[in-house]
Design a protein around this motif. Structure first.
Motif, PDB file in Angstrom:
ATOM      1  N   ALA A 100       0.823  -1.210   0.000  1.00  0.00           N
ATOM      2  CA  ALA A 100       0.000   0.000   0.000  1.00  0.00           C
ATOM      3  C   ALA A 100       0.856   1.259   0.000  1.00  0.00           C
ATOM      4  O   ALA A 100       0.464   2.295  -0.549  1.00  0.00           O
ATOM      5  CB  ALA A 100      -0.940  -0.004   1.209  1.00  0.00           C
ATOM      6  N   VAL A 101       2.036   1.194   0.618  1.00  0.00           N
ATOM      7  CA  VAL A 101       2.921   2.352   0.683  1.00  0.00           C
ATOM      8  C   VAL A 101       3.853   2.410  -0.519  1.00  0.00           C
ATOM      9  O   VAL A 101       4.015   3.457  -1.160  1.00  0.00           O
ATOM     10  CB  VAL A 101       3.741   2.331   1.993  1.00  0.00           C
ATOM     11  N   HIS A 102       4.478   1.279  -0.853  1.00  0.00           N
ATOM     12  CA  HIS A 102       5.544   1.281  -1.867  1.00  0.00           C
ATOM     13  C   HIS A 102       5.069   0.914  -3.273  1.00  0.00           C
ATOM     14  O   HIS A 102       5.818   1.119  -4.237  1.00  0.00           O
ATOM     15  CB  HIS A 102       6.663   0.332  -1.439  1.00  0.00           C
ATOM     16  N   GLY A 103       3.879   0.341  -3.389  1.00  0.00           N
ATOM     17  CA  GLY A 103       3.399  -0.046  -4.709  1.00  0.00           C
ATOM     18  C   GLY A 103       3.933  -1.377  -5.190  1.00  0.00           C
ATOM     19  O   GLY A 103       3.690  -1.777  -6.332  1.00  0.00           O
ATOM     20  N   ALA A 104       4.659  -2.074  -4.342  1.00  0.00           N
ATOM     21  CA  ALA A 104       5.207  -3.395  -4.670  1.00  0.00           C
ATOM     22  C   ALA A 104       5.350  -4.175  -3.368  1.00  0.00           C
ATOM     23  O   ALA A 104       5.498  -3.579  -2.286  1.00  0.00           O
ATOM     24  CB  ALA A 104       6.556  -3.283  -5.373  1.00  0.00           C
ATOM     25  N   GLY A 105       5.291  -5.498  -3.447  1.00  0.00           N
ATOM     26  CA  GLY A 105       5.425  -6.329  -2.264  1.00  0.00           C
ATOM     27  C   GLY A 105       6.853  -6.419  -1.786  1.00  0.00           C
ATOM     28  O   GLY A 105       7.798  -6.159  -2.546  1.00  0.00           O
ATOM     29  N   PRO A 106       7.071  -6.837  -0.533  1.00  0.00           N
ATOM     30  CA  PRO A 106       8.442  -6.931   0.001  1.00  0.00           C
ATOM     31  C   PRO A 106       9.309  -7.923  -0.759  1.00  0.00           C
ATOM     32  O   PRO A 106      10.515  -7.713  -0.908  1.00  0.00           O
ATOM     33  CB  PRO A 106       8.234  -7.343   1.460  1.00  0.00           C
ATOM     34  N   GLY A 107       8.698  -9.021  -1.273  1.00  0.00           N
ATOM     35  CA  GLY A 107       9.485  -9.976  -2.053  1.00  0.00           C
ATOM     36  C   GLY A 107      10.014  -9.362  -3.339  1.00  0.00           C
ATOM     37  O   GLY A 107      11.176  -9.581  -3.710  1.00  0.00           O
ATOM     38  N   GLU A 108       9.180  -8.581  -4.021  1.00  0.00           N
ATOM     39  CA  GLU A 108       9.607  -7.917  -5.251  1.00  0.00           C
ATOM     40  C   GLU A 108      10.710  -6.902  -4.975  1.00  0.00           C
ATOM     41  O   GLU A 108      11.698  -6.803  -5.725  1.00  0.00           O
ATOM     42  CB  GLU A 108       8.414  -7.211  -5.901  1.00  0.00           C
ATOM     43  N   VAL A 109      10.548  -6.140  -3.893  1.00  0.00           N
ATOM     44  CA  VAL A 109      11.532  -5.114  -3.557  1.00  0.00           C
ATOM     45  C   VAL A 109      12.857  -5.759  -3.166  1.00  0.00           C
ATOM     46  O   VAL A 109      13.933  -5.266  -3.540  1.00  0.00           O
ATOM     47  CB  VAL A 109      10.996  -4.204  -2.426  1.00  0.00           C
ATOM     48  N   ARG A 110      12.786  -6.879  -2.453  1.00  0.00           N
ATOM     49  CA  ARG A 110      14.035  -7.573  -2.080  1.00  0.00           C
ATOM     50  C   ARG A 110      14.752  -8.068  -3.326  1.00  0.00           C
ATOM     51  O   ARG A 110      15.990  -7.994  -3.401  1.00  0.00           O
ATOM     52  CB  ARG A 110      13.720  -8.734  -1.126  1.00  0.00           C
ATOM     53  N   ARG A 111      13.989  -8.543  -4.299  1.00  0.00           N
ATOM     54  CA  ARG A 111      14.598  -9.076  -5.523  1.00  0.00           C
ATOM     55  C   ARG A 111      15.140  -7.972  -6.430  1.00  0.00           C
ATOM     56  O   ARG A 111      16.241  -8.067  -6.971  1.00  0.00           O
ATOM     57  CB  ARG A 111      13.557  -9.901  -6.278  1.00  0.00           C
ATOM     58  N   ASP A 112      14.345  -6.884  -6.576  1.00  0.00           N
ATOM     59  CA  ASP A 112      14.670  -5.858  -7.567  1.00  0.00           C
ATOM     60  C   ASP A 112      15.279  -4.587  -6.974  1.00  0.00           C
ATOM     61  O   ASP A 112      15.740  -3.714  -7.719  1.00  0.00           O
ATOM     62  CB  ASP A 112      13.413  -5.461  -8.338  1.00  0.00           C
ATOM     63  N   GLY A 113      15.262  -4.474  -5.649  1.00  0.00           N
ATOM     64  CA  GLY A 113      15.796  -3.269  -5.018  1.00  0.00           C
ATOM     65  C   GLY A 113      14.839  -2.087  -5.041  1.00  0.00           C
ATOM     66  O   GLY A 113      15.181  -0.994  -4.600  1.00  0.00           O
ATOM     67  N   GLY A 114      13.628  -2.271  -5.526  1.00  0.00           N
ATOM     68  CA  GLY A 114      12.640  -1.194  -5.601  1.00  0.00           C
ATOM     69  C   GLY A 114      11.391  -1.689  -6.289  1.00  0.00           C
ATOM     70  O   GLY A 114      11.303  -2.885  -6.588  1.00  0.00           O
ATOM     71  N   PRO A 115      10.401  -0.856  -6.526  1.00  0.00           N
ATOM     72  CA  PRO A 115      10.404   0.594  -6.235  1.00  0.00           C
ATOM     73  C   PRO A 115      10.164   0.874  -4.760  1.00  0.00           C
ATOM     74  O   PRO A 115       9.536   0.084  -4.068  1.00  0.00           O
ATOM     75  CB  PRO A 115       9.216   1.094  -7.083  1.00  0.00           C
ATOM     76  N   LEU A 116      10.660   2.008  -4.313  1.00  0.00           N
ATOM     77  CA  LEU A 116      10.453   2.429  -2.929  1.00  0.00           C
ATOM     78  C   LEU A 116       9.929   3.861  -2.903  1.00  0.00           C
ATOM     79  O   LEU A 116      10.424   4.714  -3.646  1.00  0.00           O
ATOM     80  CB  LEU A 116      11.764   2.353  -2.138  1.00  0.00           C
ATOM     81  N   ARG A 117       8.926   4.097  -2.084  1.00  0.00           N
ATOM     82  CA  ARG A 117       8.382   5.441  -1.901  1.00  0.00           C
ATOM     83  C   ARG A 117       8.655   5.865  -0.460  1.00  0.00           C
ATOM     84  O   ARG A 117       7.997   5.419   0.472  1.00  0.00           O
ATOM     85  CB  ARG A 117       6.873   5.459  -2.174  1.00  0.00           C
ATOM     86  N   THR A 118       9.617   6.712  -0.312  1.00  0.00           N
ATOM     87  CA  THR A 118      10.069   7.105   1.022  1.00  0.00           C
ATOM     88  C   THR A 118       9.188   8.200   1.602  1.00  0.00           C
ATOM     89  O   THR A 118       8.853   9.166   0.914  1.00  0.00           O
ATOM     90  CB  THR A 118      11.522   7.599   0.957  1.00  0.00           C
ATOM     91  N   GLN A 119       8.812   8.036   2.873  1.00  0.00           N
ATOM     92  CA  GLN A 119       8.128   9.094   3.606  1.00  0.00           C
ATOM     93  C   GLN A 119       9.155   9.772   4.511  1.00  0.00           C
ATOM     94  O   GLN A 119       9.563   9.220   5.533  1.00  0.00           O
ATOM     95  CB  GLN A 119       6.986   8.531   4.457  1.00  0.00           C
ATOM     96  N   PRO A 120       9.616  10.985   4.169  1.00  0.00           N
ATOM     97  CA  PRO A 120      10.576  11.674   5.036  1.00  0.00           C
ATOM     98  C   PRO A 120       9.953  11.985   6.399  1.00  0.00           C
ATOM     99  O   PRO A 120       8.731  12.089   6.536  1.00  0.00           O
ATOM    100  CB  PRO A 120      10.879  12.970   4.268  1.00  0.00           C
ATOM    101  N   GLN A 121      10.804  12.138   7.390  1.00  0.00           N
ATOM    102  CA  GLN A 121      10.315  12.538   8.708  1.00  0.00           C
ATOM    103  C   GLN A 121       9.825  13.969   8.633  1.00  0.00           C
ATOM    104  O   GLN A 121      10.514  14.864   8.133  1.00  0.00           O
ATOM    105  CB  GLN A 121      11.425  12.421   9.746  1.00  0.00           C
ATOM    106  N   LEU A 122       8.628  14.201   9.123  1.00  0.00           N
ATOM    107  CA  LEU A 122       8.064  15.542   9.115  1.00  0.00           C
ATOM    108  C   LEU A 122       8.718  16.422  10.172  1.00  0.00           C
ATOM    109  O   LEU A 122       9.156  15.947  11.221  1.00  0.00           O
ATOM    110  CB  LEU A 122       6.553  15.489   9.393  1.00  0.00           C
TER     111      LEU A 122
END
Length: 297
Positions: A100-122
């Motif tokens: 819901a946050v990154h647009g991809a599952g953790p398995g996909e991100v572990r394999r491909d390195g992304g995509p990642l959507r970072t939420q900076p600290q407010l």
């Protein structure tokens, strides 16, 4: 208020850094923090969502998944261990939140390195502009009641709310005239009333919308109308004029970004009301008063 909001952000970071499943599952003690900081949970949540553009719960979820993504990419632990570390009971639940946050599952991100959507600290800062004064007055009102036609509708932050629009346009013209004739106290005229609003101001959350008028506490309520009892208290009244509803919505946002941080008042639970004083025939422009329930900060 600005320091209170930054302390709330710090509390989110401390909770995530703790990485205890039991600690994460407890949720944030916003009420306790608000009490320590001399404000209320209601006002703290309303100001956070207004200024951050998202509810506190959504910000917490995004930050948690931002930090968790680093553990996923490193690949040192199994996904179930990471899920438990961040307060989830299963890899499936963690995966849904992660996607819901990154647009991809953790398995996909572990394999491909992304995509990642970072939420900076407010980090909240007060910027004093002072170039556009807000036309505001404070009103001290005895108890009164709001009567009219009510409906449960979803919250929509920008543009015309079609659910409210359908509710109002379904009323015959003679009913609008009848309601106006019943008004016997301030604020005058037909009112747009929002009550039971989620303090986080979550888009799509339900609220009670009432199209009606204000009457004194002793005025009888006709049997075919809904009523909201409003206790005595103070109100901040903001006058707006311009394109409708854009000017009204801009002013509503500015109460959080400019007025409340600069004045010794805070929101209290209660309905918000919009009185339309003048309007164009096509309702493209209007002069309105926005009434918000307040108390000394």
């Amino acid at each position: 208020m600005i320091s209170a909001l930054n302390r709330l952000v710090d509390l989110v970071e401390e909770r995530i850094a703790d990485q205890s499943a039991e600690h994460l599952a407890e949720g944030l003690d916003v009420r306790g923090l608000a009490g320590e900081l001399g404000t209320t949970e209601y006002h703290l949540r309303r100001m956070f969502s207004s200024l951050a553009g998202m509810p506190l719960s959504e910000y917490t979820r995004r930050r948690r998944m931002t930090v968790a993504a680093a553990d996923v990419v490193r690949g040192e632990d199994g996904l179930l261990n990471i899920a438990v570390r961040y307060g989830y009971g299963s890899a499936e639940a963690f995966g849904r939140a992660f996607r819901a946050v990154h647009g991809a599952g953790p398995g996909e991100v572990r394999r491909d390195g992304g995509p990642l959507r970072t939420q900076p600290q407010l980090r909240f800062h007060l910027t004093v502009e002072g170039s556009t004064p807000m036309d505001t007055r404070l009103a001290d009102r005895p108890a009164f009641r709001l009567i009219g036609h009510a409906a449960r509708v979803p919250l929509i932050h920008q543009g015309v709310n079609p659910h409210i629009q359908r509710h109002v346009t379904a009323l015959p013209q003679e009913e609008h005239l009848r309601l106006k004739a019943l008004c016997d106290t301030e604020p005058g005229g037909l009112l747009q009333v929002c009550d039971d609003l989620d303090p986080d101001g979550t888009e799509g959350s339900e609220l009670t919308y009432l199209h009606g008028v204000a009457v004194s506490r002793d005025t009888p309520v006709p049997g075919d109308l809904d009523a909201i009892e409003v206790p005595a208290g103070k109100w901040a009244v903001f006058r707006t004029a311009g394109p409708y509803p854009q000017t009204l919505q801009t002013t509503w946002a500015a109460t959080a970004t400019e007025w409340f941080p600069s004045n010794p008042w805070r929101l209290r639970p209660g309905p918000s009301m919009v009185a339309v004083l003048e309007r164009a025939d096509d309702f493209g422009t209007a002069t309105c008063e926005l009434w918000l329930p307040v108390e000394p900060a």
